[in-house]
Design a protein around this motif. Structure first.
Motif, PDB file in Angstrom:
ATOM      1  N   SER A 135       0.845  -1.188   0.000  1.00 51.19           N
ATOM      2  CA  SER A 135       0.000   0.000   0.000  1.00 51.19           C
ATOM      3  C   SER A 135       0.885   1.244   0.000  1.00 51.19           C
ATOM      4  O   SER A 135       2.112   1.130   0.023  1.00 51.19           O
ATOM      5  N   THR A 136       0.269   2.411  -0.043  1.00 50.76           N
ATOM      6  CA  THR A 136       1.018   3.660   0.070  1.00 50.76           C
ATOM      7  C   THR A 136       0.115   4.701   0.714  1.00 50.76           C
ATOM      8  O   THR A 136      -1.114   4.603   0.636  1.00 50.76           O
ATOM      9  N   ASP A 137       0.740   5.710   1.349  1.00 53.40           N
ATOM     10  CA  ASP A 137      -0.049   6.766   2.000  1.00 53.40           C
ATOM     11  C   ASP A 137      -0.317   7.920   1.047  1.00 53.40           C
ATOM     12  O   ASP A 137      -1.011   8.871   1.406  1.00 53.40           O
ATOM     13  N   ASN A 138       0.263   7.882  -0.156  1.00 57.08           N
ATOM     14  CA  ASN A 138       0.079   8.956  -1.129  1.00 57.08           C
ATOM     15  C   ASN A 138      -1.407   9.343  -1.224  1.00 57.08           C
ATOM     16  O   ASN A 138      -2.237   8.542  -1.637  1.00 57.08           O
ATOM     17  N   PRO A 139      -1.760  10.612  -0.839  1.00 53.81           N
ATOM     18  CA  PRO A 139      -3.179  10.987  -0.750  1.00 53.81           C
ATOM     19  C   PRO A 139      -3.916  10.858  -2.086  1.00 53.81           C
ATOM     20  O   PRO A 139      -5.104  10.526  -2.103  1.00 53.81           O
ATOM     21  N   GLU A 140      -3.216  11.121  -3.202  1.00 51.48           N
ATOM     22  CA  GLU A 140      -3.888  10.985  -4.512  1.00 51.48           C
ATOM     23  C   GLU A 140      -4.316   9.546  -4.754  1.00 51.48           C
ATOM     24  O   GLU A 140      -5.400   9.261  -5.235  1.00 51.48           O
ATOM     25  N   PHE A 141      -3.400   8.622  -4.395  1.00 47.37           N
ATOM     26  CA  PHE A 141      -3.709   7.200  -4.561  1.00 47.37           C
ATOM     27  C   PHE A 141      -4.882   6.806  -3.661  1.00 47.37           C
ATOM     28  O   PHE A 141      -5.835   6.165  -4.096  1.00 47.37           O
ATOM     29  N   VAL A 142      -4.812   7.242  -2.408  1.00 52.80           N
ATOM     30  CA  VAL A 142      -5.855   6.864  -1.438  1.00 52.80           C
ATOM     31  C   VAL A 142      -7.223   7.356  -1.919  1.00 52.80           C
ATOM     32  O   VAL A 142      -8.215   6.628  -1.892  1.00 52.80           O
ATOM     33  N   LYS A 143      -7.255   8.597  -2.449  1.00 56.36           N
ATOM     34  CA  LYS A 143      -8.530   9.171  -2.917  1.00 56.36           C
ATOM     35  C   LYS A 143      -9.027   8.432  -4.166  1.00 56.36           C
ATOM     36  O   LYS A 143     -10.197   8.049  -4.255  1.00 56.36           O
ATOM     37  N   ALA A 144      -8.118   8.221  -5.136  1.00 53.51           N
ATOM     38  CA  ALA A 144      -8.522   7.550  -6.385  1.00 53.51           C
ATOM     39  C   ALA A 144      -9.061   6.155  -6.075  1.00 53.51           C
ATOM     40  O   ALA A 144     -10.104   5.740  -6.589  1.00 53.51           O
ATOM     41  N   LEU A 145      -8.357   5.443  -5.190  1.00 52.01           N
ATOM     42  CA  LEU A 145      -8.773   4.070  -4.869  1.00 52.01           C
ATOM     43  C   LEU A 145     -10.143   4.079  -4.186  1.00 52.01           C
ATOM     44  O   LEU A 145     -11.015   3.276  -4.511  1.00 52.01           O
ATOM     45  N   SER A 146     -10.310   5.032  -3.279  1.00 53.19           N
ATOM     46  CA  SER A 146     -11.562   5.075  -2.540  1.00 53.19           C
ATOM     47  C   SER A 146     -12.730   5.405  -3.490  1.00 53.19           C
ATOM     48  O   SER A 146     -13.801   4.805  -3.401  1.00 53.19           O
ATOM     49  N   ASP A 147     -12.531   6.330  -4.445  1.00 54.62           N
ATOM     50  CA  ASP A 147     -13.589   6.657  -5.413  1.00 54.62           C
ATOM     51  C   ASP A 147     -13.942   5.437  -6.260  1.00 54.62           C
ATOM     52  O   ASP A 147     -15.110   5.131  -6.485  1.00 54.62           O
ATOM     53  N   LEU A 148     -12.904   4.745  -6.738  1.00 56.36           N
ATOM     54  CA  LEU A 148     -13.158   3.577  -7.593  1.00 56.36           C
ATOM     55  C   LEU A 148     -13.860   2.472  -6.811  1.00 56.36           C
ATOM     56  O   LEU A 148     -14.756   1.800  -7.319  1.00 56.36           O
ATOM     57  N   ARG A 149     -13.471   2.316  -5.552  1.00 57.05           N
ATOM     58  CA  ARG A 149     -14.119   1.273  -4.735  1.00 57.05           C
ATOM     59  C   ARG A 149     -15.586   1.612  -4.486  1.00 57.05           C
ATOM     60  O   ARG A 149     -16.433   0.713  -4.449  1.00 57.05           O
ATOM     61  N   ASP A 150     -15.871   2.909  -4.334  1.00 54.11           N
ATOM     62  CA  ASP A 150     -17.278   3.310  -4.181  1.00 54.11           C
ATOM     63  C   ASP A 150     -18.066   2.906  -5.424  1.00 54.11           C
ATOM     64  O   ASP A 150     -19.185   2.412  -5.331  1.00 54.11           O
ATOM     65  N   GLN A 151     -17.440   3.137  -6.580  1.00 47.22           N
ATOM     66  CA  GLN A 151     -18.126   2.768  -7.839  1.00 47.22           C
ATOM     67  C   GLN A 151     -18.381   1.268  -7.895  1.00 47.22           C
ATOM     68  O   GLN A 151     -19.459   0.809  -8.275  1.00 47.22           O
ATOM     69  N   ILE A 152     -17.357   0.497  -7.516  1.00 49.96           N
ATOM     70  CA  ILE A 152     -17.505  -0.971  -7.536  1.00 49.96           C
ATOM     71  C   ILE A 152     -18.636  -1.393  -6.592  1.00 49.96           C
ATOM     72  O   ILE A 152     -19.473  -2.221  -6.951  1.00 49.96           O
ATOM     73  N   ASP A 153     -18.656  -0.817  -5.397  1.00 48.30           N
ATOM     74  CA  ASP A 153     -19.690  -1.200  -4.418  1.00 48.30           C
ATOM     75  C   ASP A 153     -21.080  -0.907  -4.971  1.00 48.30           C
ATOM     76  O   ASP A 153     -22.013  -1.701  -4.814  1.00 48.30           O
TER      77      ASP A 153
END
Ligand code: PEP
Ligand code: MN
Length: 359
Positions: free
Chosen positions: A260-278
């Motif tokens: 994983s990484t703490d990079n905020p851009e990555f964290v935000k992008a991943l969270s948005d995509l996961r919302d879409q998947i859900d």
């Protein structure tokens, strides 16, 4: 004999390599010394007793091979491991200073042998790796781990090897990876190290890198890869072994990405995509639920008219219609067929429940 090797606090990846079989002293030592010189190997391996599917093929050099591995350990400073399938193998391996032993796929599938090996290992502190059984049966795999744990081998000394599963038919692999089963095993034993054996999955050199990279991306803890000084002349598994330089090239090509990484851009992008998947998952399952309710209604209509559940031709026409859309959907025919099959089974079960109520 005590060993200093342990799975605990190991860096990822753990790399085990060596020949499929110890054949001659020179082949064993040359291979191990060249592998050690790459600086990429943590543990040396060699088969000493080979459980072969058909008699008449090379069944292992036996005890003398252990003395060659002990010499390889002395000369390289690396620990070594061998496959064990009975109590005698365990005694000999320990006597010659093996740091690790593994249960082969054919042994894991046989609870008598697993118990015998476990009993022989009682009280030793060697690391034990358990290969998956030949057949896709997680209970057998988990059962072997339980037998080892039951004789008092600490869980931290036990690890898993995913080497693919035997199946009927042809494919590009010698043993089908069935990655989902390895992942399920991981979920059952989250603390346990799991390494991948791309050599026995592939059965050839062509897909070794691809399978190894996939294992890395599925967060396996390492690899066990067969290497031989002269693969074409190997007495067993000639087509899947790599020369030490090719082994080095392959291992260096694998990208062991960060967990994983703490990079905020990555964290935000991943969270948005996961919302879409859900959201999409929720729609997909809502649709499936509606589809099953319609299947139940069909069951009622069939019951009223006393006609059989399976209507000739209907199902194959559904499969044809859906799979013909594969290119447009950007989904493989294989995937569509798998999904349709699962839907069909559930539909039949629902109709069966409606049509055949037993009080
Ligand atoms: C081996 O590792 O050489 C071997 C025989 O593997 P498996 O038990 O996975 O077939
Ligand atoms: Mn082999």
């Amino acid at each position: 004999m005590k060993t200093n090797f342990s799975l605990e606090n190991r860096k990822r990846p753990l790399i085990i390599s060596g020949p499929c079989s110890a054949e001659t002293e020179q082949q064993t030592l040359d291979t191990c010394i060249q592998l050690a010189a790459t600086g990429l190997v943590d543990v040396l391996r060699a088969g000493i007793w080979k459980p072969r599917t058909r008699p008449g093929t090379f069944e292992g050099i036996g005890l003398v091979g252990l003395s060659w591995m002990a010499r390889a350990k002395e000369q390289t400073g690396l620990p070594f491991g061998v496959e064990v399938a009975n109590a005698k193998h365990v005694e000999s391996a320990l006597e010659f200073g093996a740091d690790l032993v593994w249960l082969g796929a054919r042994t894991t599938g046989n609870p008598f042998s697993v118990q015998e090996v476990a009993d022989a290992l009682r009280g030793s502190n060697v690391t034990v790796l358990v290969k998956n059984p030949m057949n896709p049966d997680l209970e057998l795999w988990a059962g072997a781990v339980a037998r080892l744990a039951n004789v008092g081998i600490p869980m931290a000394h036990i690890g898993l090897i995913h080497r693919g599963f035997s199946y009927f038919g042809h494919s590009e692999y010698r043993n089908a990876p069935m990655w989902h089963l390895a992942i399920e095993m991981r979920n059952r034993f989250p603390e346990m190290k799991m390494i991948c054996d791309p050599s026995h999955i592939c059965g050839n050199r062509t897909h070794l890198l691809e399978v190894s990279q996939k294992a890395a991306d599925l967060r396996f803890d390492g690899l066990i890869v067969e290497s031989h000084i002269c693969p074409d002349k190997a007495w067993s598994d000639a087509s899947q072994q790599l020369t030490p330089p090719d082994f080095e090239k392959m291992i260096r090509s694998i990208n062991w990405r960060a967990d994983s990484t703490d990079n905020p851009e990555f964290v935000k992008a991943l969270s948005d995509l996961r919302d879409q998947i859900d959201q999409i998952d929720s729609e997909v399952f809502d649709l499936l639920s509606r589809r099953m309710k319609v299947a139940e209604k069909i069951g009622e209509v069939k019951k009223e008219n006393n006609v059989a559940i399976l209507q000739g031709g209907r199902w194959s026409s559904i499969v044809e219609k859906v799979t013909s859309q594969a290119p447009k959907l950007g989904l493989s025919e294989e995937f569509l067929k798998t999904v349709l099959e699962a839907i069909h089974i559930e539909s039949i079960n629902r109709q069966n429940e409606v049509m055949n109520k037993y009080e």
